[in-house]
Design a protein around this motif. Structure first.
Motif, PDB file in Angstrom:
ATOM      1  N   GLY A 123     -53.396  19.448 -51.843  1.00  0.00           N
ATOM      2  CA  GLY A 123     -52.649  21.013 -51.843  1.00  0.00           C
ATOM      3  C   GLY A 123     -52.396  21.449 -53.329  1.00  0.00           C
ATOM      4  O   GLY A 123     -51.806  22.619 -53.414  1.00  0.00           O
ATOM      5  N   HIS A 124     -51.992  20.668 -54.268  1.00  0.00           N
ATOM      6  CA  HIS A 124     -51.723  20.964 -55.574  1.00  0.00           C
ATOM      7  C   HIS A 124     -52.508  19.994 -56.593  1.00  0.00           C
ATOM      8  O   HIS A 124     -52.107  19.043 -56.933  1.00  0.00           O
ATOM      9  CB  HIS A 124     -50.266  20.641 -55.683  1.00  0.00           C
ATOM     10  N   PRO A 125     -53.706  20.286 -56.790  1.00  0.00           N
ATOM     11  CA  PRO A 125     -54.680  19.565 -57.910  1.00  0.00           C
ATOM     12  C   PRO A 125     -53.766  19.449 -59.380  1.00  0.00           C
ATOM     13  O   PRO A 125     -53.421  20.521 -59.803  1.00  0.00           O
ATOM     14  CB  PRO A 125     -55.849  20.238 -57.854  1.00  0.00           C
ATOM     15  N   GLY A 126     -53.745  18.217 -59.645  1.00  0.00           N
ATOM     16  CA  GLY A 126     -53.018  17.973 -60.792  1.00  0.00           C
ATOM     17  C   GLY A 126     -51.656  17.604 -60.715  1.00  0.00           C
ATOM     18  O   GLY A 126     -50.709  17.656 -61.483  1.00  0.00           O
ATOM     19  N   ARG A 127     -51.110  17.680 -59.405  1.00  0.00           N
ATOM     20  CA  ARG A 127     -49.566  17.373 -59.038  1.00  0.00           C
ATOM     21  C   ARG A 127     -49.275  15.950 -60.058  1.00  0.00           C
ATOM     22  O   ARG A 127     -48.289  15.969 -60.520  1.00  0.00           O
ATOM     23  CB  ARG A 127     -49.162  17.137 -57.921  1.00  0.00           C
ATOM     24  N   VAL A 128     -49.851  14.922 -59.755  1.00  0.00           N
ATOM     25  CA  VAL A 128     -49.467  13.749 -60.717  1.00  0.00           C
ATOM     26  C   VAL A 128     -49.667  13.985 -62.017  1.00  0.00           C
ATOM     27  O   VAL A 128     -49.104  13.459 -62.869  1.00  0.00           O
ATOM     28  CB  VAL A 128     -50.656  12.534 -60.148  1.00  0.00           C
ATOM     29  N   GLU A 129     -50.913  14.429 -62.565  1.00  0.00           N
ATOM     30  CA  GLU A 129     -51.123  14.531 -63.944  1.00  0.00           C
ATOM     31  C   GLU A 129     -50.063  15.426 -64.311  1.00  0.00           C
ATOM     32  O   GLU A 129     -49.711  15.346 -65.814  1.00  0.00           O
ATOM     33  CB  GLU A 129     -52.558  15.329 -63.947  1.00  0.00           C
ATOM     34  N   LEU A 175     -47.587   4.678 -56.690  1.00  0.00           N
ATOM     35  CA  LEU A 175     -48.885   4.521 -55.611  1.00  0.00           C
ATOM     36  C   LEU A 175     -48.175   3.293 -54.752  1.00  0.00           C
ATOM     37  O   LEU A 175     -48.709   3.572 -53.627  1.00  0.00           O
ATOM     38  CB  LEU A 175     -49.864   4.163 -56.614  1.00  0.00           C
ATOM     39  N   VAL A 176     -47.621   2.179 -55.221  1.00  0.00           N
ATOM     40  CA  VAL A 176     -47.335   1.033 -54.314  1.00  0.00           C
ATOM     41  C   VAL A 176     -46.481   1.645 -53.006  1.00  0.00           C
ATOM     42  O   VAL A 176     -46.805   1.426 -51.956  1.00  0.00           O
ATOM     43  CB  VAL A 176     -46.762  -0.141 -55.089  1.00  0.00           C
ATOM     44  N   PHE A 177     -45.481   2.439 -53.339  1.00  0.00           N
ATOM     45  CA  PHE A 177     -44.365   2.686 -52.284  1.00  0.00           C
ATOM     46  C   PHE A 177     -45.309   3.651 -51.516  1.00  0.00           C
ATOM     47  O   PHE A 177     -45.248   3.695 -50.115  1.00  0.00           O
ATOM     48  CB  PHE A 177     -43.416   3.716 -52.918  1.00  0.00           C
ATOM     49  N   TYR A 234     -44.089  11.518 -52.625  1.00  0.00           N
ATOM     50  CA  TYR A 234     -44.054  11.890 -54.063  1.00  0.00           C
ATOM     51  C   TYR A 234     -42.857  12.574 -54.146  1.00  0.00           C
ATOM     52  O   TYR A 234     -42.168  12.364 -55.526  1.00  0.00           O
ATOM     53  CB  TYR A 234     -45.232  12.945 -54.238  1.00  0.00           C
ATOM     54  N   TYR A 235     -42.379  13.376 -53.289  1.00  0.00           N
ATOM     55  CA  TYR A 235     -40.830  14.072 -53.626  1.00  0.00           C
ATOM     56  C   TYR A 235     -39.901  13.202 -53.458  1.00  0.00           C
ATOM     57  O   TYR A 235     -38.930  13.448 -54.246  1.00  0.00           O
ATOM     58  CB  TYR A 235     -40.859  15.195 -52.320  1.00  0.00           C
ATOM     59  N   LEU A 236     -39.931  12.002 -52.612  1.00  0.00           N
ATOM     60  CA  LEU A 236     -38.829  11.071 -52.728  1.00  0.00           C
ATOM     61  C   LEU A 236     -38.893  10.332 -54.233  1.00  0.00           C
ATOM     62  O   LEU A 236     -37.743  10.106 -54.730  1.00  0.00           O
ATOM     63  CB  LEU A 236     -39.074  10.043 -51.658  1.00  0.00           C
ATOM     64  N   GLY A 263     -35.627  10.708 -57.360  1.00  0.00           N
ATOM     65  CA  GLY A 263     -35.006   9.842 -57.797  1.00  0.00           C
ATOM     66  C   GLY A 263     -34.429   8.652 -56.437  1.00  0.00           C
ATOM     67  O   GLY A 263     -33.547   7.883 -56.708  1.00  0.00           O
ATOM     68  N   SER A 264     -34.882   9.049 -55.260  1.00  0.00           N
ATOM     69  CA  SER A 264     -34.613   8.476 -54.124  1.00  0.00           C
ATOM     70  C   SER A 264     -34.747   7.088 -54.155  1.00  0.00           C
ATOM     71  O   SER A 264     -34.422   6.114 -53.322  1.00  0.00           O
ATOM     72  CB  SER A 264     -34.939   9.144 -52.827  1.00  0.00           C
ATOM     73  N   LEU A 265     -35.679   6.520 -54.969  1.00  0.00           N
ATOM     74  CA  LEU A 265     -36.299   5.130 -54.863  1.00  0.00           C
ATOM     75  C   LEU A 265     -35.939   4.372 -56.104  1.00  0.00           C
ATOM     76  O   LEU A 265     -36.392   3.177 -56.168  1.00  0.00           O
ATOM     77  CB  LEU A 265     -37.994   5.195 -55.022  1.00  0.00           C
ATOM     78  N   SER A 266     -35.173   4.918 -56.895  1.00  0.00           N
ATOM     79  CA  SER A 266     -34.563   4.311 -57.962  1.00  0.00           C
ATOM     80  C   SER A 266     -33.304   3.963 -58.061  1.00  0.00           C
ATOM     81  O   SER A 266     -32.232   4.722 -57.621  1.00  0.00           O
ATOM     82  CB  SER A 266     -34.908   5.139 -59.372  1.00  0.00           C
TER      83      SER A 266
END
Length: 448
Positions: free
Chosen positions: A76-82, A106-108, A142-144, A148-151
């Motif tokens: 839905g948003h090409p380039g989100r990760v880039e 990616l692992v999570f 991605y949003y989590l 910063g919810s995973l750090s």
């Protein structure tokens, strides 16, 4: 059972070895114990898949990326990760740390990618766009991550750390994945437990995941194992074998699997199951000391390998990775559903009756189950055999598609551009109300 037998069953080599015995048995007998097999329908599958590839890529087949979680994160948003990578670089993050952060994400994201069910949707923050299933889980993850919810590093939210995951609770999960009574997510409690076990696994192996207990520390662990090689042009790169990636994931993450899975010598094997068809099909190819009825898939580990190859090869140290062909097609419901919906596979009458009876039992217990779609649990023979046949059929489909396209796609490209997408599209045509698979899996949120 010997230590060598356990190591074999945890190896990537065992996946094609064990599942191919079931597939070859089905080819010789017109089916297995649970499915009839009609290979005469395979040209129809190849035609449908080629139409999708040409629609989406024209003749630019070289541009087809390998199958991986990256594309789902960009849904839905090409380039989100880039865009995130550009943000990190602009703030001075070095290239190796960029690779670590990508592996963290990616692992999570892969680990929360069990089937979401037919009802759940994730609404993208700041928009009215909702997305379900695998892509929805990816975007939610991605949003989590970016929030910063995973750090547990106050100075750097863009990490996944063992301490943060160990403290990840149901309330945070429900908020992050927007779970509610009106928006139920299949197997939510099991997913929370899986995340917490991932945190514990990261903390338990500092030799692999470093002092911060990060998945991204795999980058450094693999670099220490690499050797420098030169290509035909004389350019040098650190080189690792796919088996190095595989071994790190298997050694580091086996403990995340819940109780009740196949265990040998007191050691859980992960995504490995007993199957009576395999016992009937077992041949001289089964190594001495290995039980004749065990098949292995290790789909989670394979999905991780597929997904991690891009950050490992294109970012940071830019590894050259050998023996990538050891990986098989992924034995999950989109690939498997494609073959079922085209009539290559058909449940035998007794298996179908049993699956429909279980669906009725689930409905009586208040679950959302169809009266026309059979349901099984992950350990049942119908599911295990379906997955075995899916691996073999993907291997058989690849040369048919390549002949029609007059181009040599790799198996990861076939899955990305064709089989996974084709499985979804035929499901939407045949079951427009849900777009769900032709066979449902009653899962605890930890089976993929």
């Amino acid at each position: 059972m010997t230590i060598e037998a356990v190591e074999y069953l945890k190896s990537i080599k065992s996946v094609r070895d064990t599942t191919s015995q079931v597939f070859n048995f089905a080819v010789s007998n017109g089916g297995g114990h649970y499915f009839d097999l009609d290979l005469g329908q395979m040209p129809r599958v190849a035609d449908f898949l080629c139409e999708i590839v040409k629609r989406d890529y024209g003749t630019e087949y070289a541009s087809i990326p390998p199958h991986g979680r990256w594309q789902h994160l960009n849904h839905g948003h090409p380039g989100r990760v880039e865009g995130l990578i550009a943000q990190w670089r602009d703030s001075g993050v070095d290239e190796v740390e960029v690779a670590r952060k990508l592996v963290d994400l990616l692992v999570f994201s892969v680990l929360v990618d069990a089937g979401a069910g037919n009802s759940w949707k994730f609404t993208v923050p700041g928009s009215s766009t909702s997305v379900g299933r695998s892509e929805g889980l990816a975007v939610a993850s991605y949003y989590l991550f970016v929030e910063g919810s995973l750090s547990d590093d106050r100075d750097d939210p863009y990490k996944v750390t063992g301490r943060a995951l160990s403290n990840f609770d149901a309330e945070l999960f429900s908020r992050g994945f927007q779970v509610s009574e009106a928006n139920p997510l299949a197997g939510a409690p099991g997913r929370v437990s899986l995340i917490q076990r991932l945190g514990a696994a990261l903390l338990a192996r500092p030799d692999i995941f470093g002092a911060e207990a990060r998945p991204g520390a795999l980058v450094d662990y693999l670099y220490a194992k690499s050797t420098v090689t030169s290509d035909a042009a004389g350019a040098t790169s650190p080189t690792i074998d796919l088996q190095d990636v595989w071994d790190a994931l298997m050694q580091g993450l086996t403990s995340i699997w819940p109780a009740g899975r196949t265990v040998v010598n007191g050691e859980p094997l992960g995504d490995a199951w007993r199957l009576d068809t395999k016992a009937a099909a077992s041949s001289d190819h089964t190594p001495a000391g290995v039980p004749s009825d065990i098949v292995t898939f290790h789909k989670l580990t394979q999905w991780l390998c597929y997904s991690l190859l891009v950050p490992l090869e294109r970012y940071g140290y830019k590894f050259r990775i050998s023996n990538k062909s050891l990986q098989t097609g992924l034995p999950e419901y989109r690939n498997g559903g494609l073959f079922y919906d085209f009539g290559v596979l058909k449940l035998k009458s007794d298996a179908l009756k049993g699956g429909l009876a279980f669906s009725a039992q689930l409905r009586d217990a208040g679950h959302d189950a169809s009266d026309t779609i059979p349901t099984f649990e992950p350990h049942q023979g119908a599911i295990v055999e379906w997955r075995c046949l899916t691996v073999g059929l993907l291997d058989s489909l690849l040369p048919l598609v390549n002949k029609k396209l007059e181009y040599e796609l790799g198996l990861p490209q076939l899955i990305e551009a064709g089989s996974w997408k084709a499985g979804r599209e035929i499901a939407a045509k045949l079951r427009p109300a849900t777009g769900g698979p032709p066979i449902e899996l009653y899962s605890d949120g930890t089976v993929f």
